[in-house]
Motif scaffolding. Structure first.
Motif, short mmCIF file in Angstrom:
data_model
loop_
_atom_site.label_atom_id
_atom_site.label_comp_id
_atom_site.label_asym_id
_atom_site.label_seq_id
_atom_site.Cartn_x
_atom_site.Cartn_y
_atom_site.Cartn_z
N HIS A 397 0.83 -1.20 0.00
CA HIS A 397 0.00 0.00 0.00
C HIS A 397 0.87 1.25 0.00
N GLU A 400 2.24 1.65 -3.32
CA GLU A 400 1.23 2.19 -4.22
C GLU A 400 1.05 3.70 -4.02
N GLN A 401 1.05 4.14 -2.75
CA GLN A 401 0.95 5.58 -2.48
C GLN A 401 2.16 6.32 -3.06
N ARG A 402 3.36 5.68 -2.82
CA ARG A 402 4.58 6.29 -3.38
C ARG A 402 4.51 6.36 -4.89
N TYR A 403 3.98 5.25 -5.47
CA TYR A 403 3.83 5.24 -6.94
C TYR A 403 2.85 6.31 -7.41
N SER A 404 1.78 6.52 -6.64
CA SER A 404 0.81 7.58 -7.00
C SER A 404 1.46 8.95 -6.94
N LYS A 405 2.24 9.16 -5.86
CA LYS A 405 2.93 10.45 -5.74
C LYS A 405 3.91 10.65 -6.90
N LYS A 407 3.75 9.23 -9.74
CA LYS A 407 2.98 9.42 -10.97
C LYS A 407 2.48 10.86 -11.08
N GLU A 408 2.04 11.42 -9.94
CA GLU A 408 1.60 12.82 -9.95
C GLU A 408 2.78 13.75 -10.27
N SER A 411 3.50 13.48 -13.85
CA SER A 411 2.50 14.25 -14.63
C SER A 411 2.80 15.74 -14.56
N GLN A 530 9.88 3.96 -12.68
CA GLN A 530 9.00 2.99 -13.31
C GLN A 530 9.57 1.57 -13.21
N GLN A 537 6.06 -4.04 -8.04
CA GLN A 537 4.80 -4.71 -8.39
C GLN A 537 5.00 -6.19 -8.61
#
Length: 978
Positions: A397, A400-405, A407-408, A411, A530, A537
């Motif tokens: 989890h 995943e949060q780190r990946y979301s950050k 990813k943001e 972006s 990535q 992952q």
């Protein structure tokens, strides 16, 4: 035995059994013990050696003892015991070697710890060990007659069987000594090891010969494959010879039977020998045949031939009858012995089965306990796995949060890069426009210069021709100049703007390069992130898959363990119920046996006291409460059957004992309490049988209740309290004085009785004559002797009582001693009263007999009664006496004197009665048949009348005895009925 050592992880049980065997008295038994112990040392648990070292000295003593016996198994047992001691010492010094001596080459090298001295000492110890093995080998072969097929006989197999263990040990010892000697020769000079080589060659020759001889025996061919040693011993002086060495391997076929399966014929042979000896015992004494005349009476004088024949025939008949009786006795004895042996075998089998069931239940309980512990451990492991899975999920989890950050951030970087690209495009477009404007200005400038040159040329050419247009041209020139100045200003401003644009473009190019580098760096970071994200992952998916697989496996194992645990719990519940039913069945048999014994006529003569009955009843009531508690615990938890079974067995025994004690007490109790007590005992037994029967039925176990049995026990206890003696109605402080008074009164009564008898004797001598005087003198003389014996008895009783009081009171006074032992004191008082009363009654009866007013029977009854009273006094006096007391011996001697004097009184009374009674015979000479018939009828009527009177007197005697029992109970302190 081997499995038992692994089960209990030691040999304590084995040695506890061995210590009870007569090993020092039976050589064959000692030989078989050595064989079994050798097997345990080889194949038993590793702790067998530790548990056996403490008995090493005992084995040495036994070896020396058997060494003195030069025949049979004596020398064999001595050498075998020395071998076992050497084996224990070797394994104690070298713990790296297991009991079966199987170690690898690496373990053999580690045993020496890379020290040549250790290898040298280890080789010497192996030589000593192998020497003991070879000594036993040679001794066994030398004790057998090899010219016969001894290996197929039971005696030969008994001696050859242990050699299998010896062969196994010798093969390993030979292999290790060869390897150690090669290692020593690689480190030490050859001269130093000359003694080792000589000793090895000697043992090599012996071992090779023994292996060859053993392989030719039929006994070993079906049990073991014995290896053959090489023709020549290894050459230790050549190091390459080690590669030529082949380790001897002993192979034991899997289908080989045990070498210990020897026929046990000693008992059968002993029984046969004993039977034949017993059968021939009569013939050995009297001769084997009576065909010839063993009795020769021809030399006797005064006896005819017919008498001799008749005597011979009579003796033959007696001998035949005795032989038949002897045969019948032997047959009955044999049948009885066979039945007893069969019964003993059955009981032993039942005992073994019960022990096996008990051990099996304990093993299953232990196994279930182990399984439960394993399940708990697995549950803990599952919880740990779940916790680790939760941690992995948490980390996933977080990733995943780190990946979301990331990813943001990516972006955002992409958006910034796009903005920068847009800005770059706009700047490039502006630069292009500025460059286009600068080109236009330069083109206009060139066009203007060209126009100016053309105008100048036109002006020069037409200056003359167009004078009138000069002014216009000047104005146009001025305007053109103004425009040119404006255009030059514009051009300068455009140049400045171009320079500024160039500077801005350069800064933008630099910013672009920086942004490009930053974008490239961000792109690399994004690629790395990535890649890391992809790796995380993948790792997460792998870990989730592994965790899912492990979780499914653990869940499957947990379900299997739960199902197995349920099956085992069901089996345990069945076993516990079976044990409960078996115990309840045995308890029911015990109570039924007690009820049957109550109805047995042989039990009628058994008597008991109310105190003993109360003691057993209270114990049974207490056990009933414990049984009820244990039953309740068992209903709540079936595993509590272990506390229920002992209570159940104890309760059955106590109830059985209570029933028998109640029945025995009813034999000496009054009629009404005895009937009620007997009825309650039977009811209690029936209720107990019902209760035990309910425990045997699985459907009635929960409803089984022993409250009815407890109620019956309470009622029996109440009747016992009614029959219990209350003691004399005298204060305990006065018991001591009362004893002295009663003993003094008894002595005074005896002296008075003696004086009265002397007085009666003097009167009889003065007034009687003839037969009457003789009878009276004899009777009164015997009565005087009885009184003197009683007087001696009373004095001896006083001395013994004084000794008892002095030895038992300690610092207390005699009165306190009498008060402390009130029951014993009351017995003395009662016995003293009975003696005094009996003496007085006997003197009165003797006076009436002398006067002719009494009967001889009354005097005999009185003499017997006073003898019984003196026996009561003796019993009451010696109950607390020391068995080695001198006064007790005097009292017993005085008691025998009283019995002898009583017998003299009875004998003299009977003799006097026979002298005094008329012995006139009837005269039938003058009587007719009718008169005789009439007197016969009168005699029959008289007989019937006397029989009726006798029956009534017996009933009266029974009532008197019952009343005497009641009055004696009141005098002794018993509670009165109702």
């Amino acid at each position: 035995c081997i499995l038992g050592t692994h089960h209990e992880k030691g040999a304590q049980t084995f040695w506890s059994v061995v210590n009870r065997l007569p090993l020092s008295g039976n050589a064959v038994l000692c030989w078989k013990f050595c064989h079994v112990f050798h097997k345990l040392l080889r194949d038993g648990h590793s702790n067998v050696l530790k548990d056996s070292v403490r008995y090493k000295n005992e084995l040495s003593d036994m070896s020396r003892m058997w060494g003195h016996l030069s025949e049979g198994y004596g020398q064999l047992c001595s050498i075998y015991l020395k071998l076992l001691r050497t084996k224990m010492e070797f394994h104690t010094k070298n713990p790296r070697f297991p009991g079966n001596l199987q170690v690898s080459n690496r373990q053999l090298d580690e045993a020496g710890e890379n020290d040549v001295n250790n290898f040298f000492q280890l080789t010497v110890e192996m030589f000593d060990y192998l020497e003991c093995e070879l000594n036993l080998f040679q001794t066994v072969f030398s004790s057998l007659d090899m010219s016969r097929s001894v290996s197929v006989t039971a005696a030969g197999q008994c001696r050859l069987a242990p050699l299998i263990q010896v062969i196994l040990d010798c093969s390993h010892l030979y292999d290790y000594t060869v390897k150690l000697l090669f290692k020593l020769h690689s480190c030490l000079p050859a001269d130093t090891l000359q003694g080792h080589r000589d000793r090895f060659l000697e043992q090599f020759r012996k071992l090779k010969d023994l292996f060859y001889r053993s392989s030719n025996l039929q006994y070993f061919k079906r049990l073991i494959q014995i290896p053959q040693l090489p023709e020549n011993p290894p050459n230790f002086l050549r190091a390459s010879a080690l590669s030529e060495h082949i380790s001897p391997v002993v192979v034991i076929p899997a289908e080989a039977s045990s070498p210990d399966s020897e026929p046990i014929t000693d008992l059968v042979e002993m029984d046969t020998a004993s039977q034949s000896l017993f059968d021939n015992k009569f013939d050995d004494i009297f001769g084997s045949s009576f065909s010839c005349d063993p009795f020769n009476f021809n030399s006797q004088n005064g006896m005819s031939k017919d008498d001799k024949d008749r005597l011979i025939e009579q003796l033959y008949g007696e001998i035949t009858a005795l032989k038949e009786e002897l045969e019948n006795f032997k047959a009955e004895s044999t049948r009885g012995a066979v039945q007893l042996r069969g019964r003993a075998s059955e009981l032993e089998a039942e005992l073994a089965e019960q022990q096996h069931l008990k051990q099996q239940a304990q093993d299953e309980s232990e196994f279930l306990r182990t399984e439960l512990e394993e399940l708990k451990k697995q549950q803990e492991d599952t919880e740990k796995a779940q916790r680790s899975l939760t941690e992995i999920e948490r980390r996933a989890h977080a990733n995943e949060q780190r990946y979301s950050k990331l990813k943001e951030k990516y972006s955002e970087l992409v958006q910034n890069h796009a903005d920068l690209l847009r800005k770059n495009a706009e700047v490039t477009k502006q630069i292009t426009v500025a460059r286009q404007a600068q080109g236009d200005v330069e083109r206009e400038k060139k066009e203007l210069e060209d126009s100016f040159q053309r105008v100048s040329e036109q002006a020069q050419r037409k200056s003359q021709e167009q004078a009138e247009v000069l002014e216009t041209l000047k104005r146009e020139l001025a305007a053109s100049r103004q425009e040119l100045q404006v255009l030059q200003g514009t051009l300068e401003s455009s140049t400045q703007a171009g320079a500024e644009q160039n500077t801005r473009i350069a800064s933008l190019e630099q910013e672009k390069s920086k942004l490009s580098r930053a974008a490239e760096q961000h792109r690399e970071e994004m690629a790395a992130l990535q890649a890391e994200l992809q790796q995380l992952q993948d790792t997460l998916s792998c870990e989730q898959e592994i965790s899912r697989t492990e979780l499914e496996m653990l869940q499957t194992q947990l379900r299997d363990k739960e199902s197995a645990e349920q099956v085992l719990q069901q089996r345990l519940a069945k076993e516990q119920l079976s044990l409960l039913r078996g115990t309840a069945h045995e308890a029911e048999h015990i109570v039924q046996d007690a009820l049957a014994r109550m109805e047995d006529p042989a039990h009628v003569s058994c008597t008991s006291s109310a105190d003993c009955l109360l003691f057993r009843t209270r114990a049974a009531s207490e056990c009933a409460e414990q049984l009820q508690d244990a039953h309740s615990k068992y209903l709540l938890d079936g595993a509590a059957v272990g506390s229920l079974l002992p209570c159940l067995a104890l309760f059955a025994h106590l109830v059985s004992d209570t029933l028998l004690q109640g029945s025995a007490t009813s034999h000496v109790a009054p009629v009404e309490p005895a009937d009620r007590l007997l009825e309650l005992c039977k009811q209690c037994g029936s209720e107990a049988v019902s209760y035990f029967g309910a425990l045997q039925d699985p459907g009635m176990v929960t409803s089984a209740d022993c409250s009815l049995v407890t109620s019956c026990l309470g009622q029996i206890s109440a009747i016992g309290e009614e029959l219990r003696p209350r003691g004399l109605d005298v204060k305990q402080e006065e018991l001591g004085d009362l004893v002295d008074k009663e003993m003094a009164a008894t002595a005074a009564a005896i002296e008075t009785a003696s004086a009265r008898i002397e007085e009666m004797l003097s009167k009889a001598r003065a007034g009687d004559t003839g037969v009457k005087l003789e009878v009276n003198e004899r009777i009164l003389g015997s009565c005087t002797s009885l009184m003197q014996a009683i007087h001696v008895l009373v004095l001896a009783s006083k001395d013994l009582q004084r000794e008892i009081v002095e030895s038992g009171r300690g610092a207390a006074s005699p009165k306190e001693f009498y008060a402390k032992n009130s029951r014993w004191t009351e017995g003395l008082i009662s016995a003293s009263k009975a003696v005094g009363w009996g003496a007085t009654v006997m003197v009165d009866a003797a006076d009436l007999v002398v006067q002719g007013k009494g009967t001889f029977e009354e005097l005999m009854v009185c003499s017997r009664e006073i003898a019984a009273s003196t026996a009561q006094l003796v019993a009451a006096s010696k109950v607390k006496a020391d068995k080695d007391s001198t006064n007790l011996c005097k009292l017993q001697q005085a008691s025998r004197g009283v019995n002898q004097a009583t017998a003299n009184v009875v004998a003299s009374t009977k003799a006097g009665k026979s002298q005094v009674e008329d012995k006139d015979s009837m005269d039938f000479s003058s009587m007719t048949l009718t008169q005789i018939k009439r007197q016969e009828m009168d005699s029959q009527v008289r007989v019937l009348d006397l029989e009726n009177q006798l029956q009534k007197e017996r009933q009266k005697l029974g009532e008197l005895r019952k009343k005497h029992y009641e009055l004696a109970g009141v005098a002794e302190g018993w509670e009165e009925d109702g």
